[in-house]
Design an enzyme around this catalytic site. Structure first.
Site, short mmCIF file in Angstrom:
data_model
loop_
_atom_site.label_atom_id
_atom_site.label_comp_id
_atom_site.label_asym_id
_atom_site.label_seq_id
_atom_site.Cartn_x
_atom_site.Cartn_y
_atom_site.Cartn_z
N SER A 148 -3.29 6.17 -5.53
CA SER A 148 -4.57 6.49 -6.18
C SER A 148 -4.44 6.71 -7.68
O SER A 148 -5.38 6.44 -8.43
CB SER A 148 -5.19 7.73 -5.52
OG SER A 148 -4.27 8.80 -5.50
N HIS A 154 -4.37 12.08 -10.17
CA HIS A 154 -5.51 11.25 -10.57
C HIS A 154 -5.73 11.31 -12.08
O HIS A 154 -6.03 10.30 -12.71
CB HIS A 154 -6.77 11.71 -9.83
CG HIS A 154 -6.69 11.54 -8.36
ND1 HIS A 154 -7.56 12.13 -7.46
CD2 HIS A 154 -5.81 10.81 -7.59
CE1 HIS A 154 -7.24 11.78 -6.23
NE2 HIS A 154 -6.18 11.00 -6.28
#
Length: 311
Positions: free
Chosen positions: A144, A195
């Site tokens: 991610s 992230h």
């Protein structure tokens, strides 16, 4: 952190179904390779997740640098894999055709390692700022972070779009920041720092020196992939439920604006469709059957007009 056993991997099955719907022949080579690698390592992990995840303690203090390579391509469970690879499928199809496969593969490799480094830096800063050594132990896996970086690139190369985040229409240039907060609020177990590291690396590429450094390191190998040159993008689409994937063509644009490039691409596409690539005076082509106009002299035109009056 061990993957649950003894059950059907519904997320994996759904992922394979979605890939089959798109069609392997429609997925660019590097994107397909990334999907295949992540699926393979999900089914055949190199090591248990606790031995591939990246953290300050494991990566920096214990010098287990191989985790920088292993952590992005391992996932906690099948749904973790599904959501990351569906996102990779969409972003890869958007970006790989624009950046070319070799350069896109280079970006994926550099981003995968660099995001792990930035992640450790962020966690180390949290240790010092909050005086909480537990952040050194936060161990992250998954693709991610790379996806957040690719989202920054996608928004950079396709400005002016609007993204839907939790039903809210957000300008694309802000969407990654809204998603960063939204995902953390909805799923507190996700890695906020991981992230955020992806977003920062993406900005380092689009707004900072990273792109120039990568080009300098690559030398002349990737000189043909210079994305700063004007090109004619988005004249064809890949059909996929819920999305339209636009594909580039190689027509010369001569410094046209993006709208003019799009119009030129549509005209060229219609020319090819109707006449196998031949062009006729660069006129706008309607869909369906079309015939080139007959070349008539002024005398013939005058006679035709006279015949109309004689009727």
């Amino acid at each position: 952190m061990q993957r649950r056993q003894g059950r059907v991997n519904a997320g994996l099955l759904l992922l394979l179904y979605q890939i089959s719907q798109v069609g392997l022949q429609n997925i660019p080579s590097v994107t397909l390779g990334v999907l295949a690698l992540n699926i393979f390592l999900f089914l055949n992990p190199v090591k248990p997740l606790s031995e591939v995840c990246i953290s300050v303690n494991e990566g920096f203090y214990r010098k287990n640098w191989e985790r920088l390579l292993l952590s992005p391509v391992h996932h906690a469970d099948d749904w973790h894999l599904y959501y990351n690879m569906i996102s990779m499928l969409w972003k890869g199809m958007m970006l790989e055709k624009k950046l070319k496969s070799i350069w896109f593969a280079y970006i994926i490799a550099v981003f995968s390692v660099l995001i792990g480094v930035v992640y450790m830096v962020l966690e180390f800063m949290l240790v010092k700022i909050l005086d909480d050594p537990s952040y050194e132990m936060n161990c992250a896996v998954g693709f991610s972070g790379v996806l957040f970086a690719l989202k920054v690139l996608n928004n950079h190369y396709n400005p002016g779009r609007v993204s839907s985040v939790l039903g809210l229409q957000i300008p694309s240039k802000y969407a990654c920041w809204v998603e960063l907060v939204a995902i953390h609020l909805i799923s507190p177990g996700t890695s906020f720092a991981g992230h955020l590291a992806g977003i920062l690396v993406g900005l380092m590429y689009t707004m900072g020196p990273l792109k120039k450094i990568m080009k300098a390191c690559a030398g002349g190998i990737f000189s043909f992939t210079d994305t700063a040159r004007p090109r004619d993008y988005y004249s064809e689409y890949y059909g996929y439920p819920g999305y339209q994937y636009r594909m580039p063509r190689s027509y010369y644009t001569g410094g046209l604006t993006e709208e003019e490039q799009l119009e030129r691409a549509v005209l060229n596409s219609l020319n090819e469709r109707d006449f196998g690539g031949a062009t006729y005076n660069n006129e706008r082509r309607p869909y369906g059957f079309w015939f080139p106009p007959e070349q008539r002299s002024e005398e013939e035109i005058r006679r035709q007009r006279l015949r109309r009056f004689e009727r």
